[in-house]
Design a protein around this motif. Sequence first.
Motif: not given
Length: 113
Positions: A26-34, A96-113
Motif C-alpha cells: 500500500v503506497s501513497f503518491h502525493p504527486e498524483r493524489a493516489v 452486483a452489476g458492472t463496475a464503473r471506472r473513474v480515472a485518477s487525476p493526471v498530474v505531470p510528473v518529472p521523469r528521472v533519467a
Amino acid sequence: MGEVLPMPGFGDLFTDLRADDRTMRVSFHPERAVVVLSLWRGAVCRGSFRMAVEEAGRLRALLEAIEAAAGPTADGTVGGEEAAEATEVVQTGDIAGTARRVASPVVPVPRVA
C-alpha cells in the motif's frame, strides 16, 4: 503491467496468509493524489489498484467495521487496541452489476533519467 517504481517513503507491506512470497503493498503518491494497492508474488507485481485519496476514508471505515465485527480477542483487545463500537459503513454503489471506472487525476510528473 505498467511501469514499476520503487516503494515511496509513505506506505506499508502486508504478508498474505497463504505464503510468505505473496504480499500486498500500500503506497501513497502525493504527486498524483493516489493510493496504490499492489499485489506481489515474490519480486513480480501481479496486479494493482489505484484509488483516489478521497476514497481512503471509506475504505478505512469498512476495515474498522470488519475489525469490530470480528470481536475482541481473549485479552479484550481488537487488533491490539481497546474494543470500540462498530462504525456504520454505508454501501455507496451497487456491487452486483458492472463496475464503473473513474480515472485518477493526471498530474505531470518529472521523469528521472
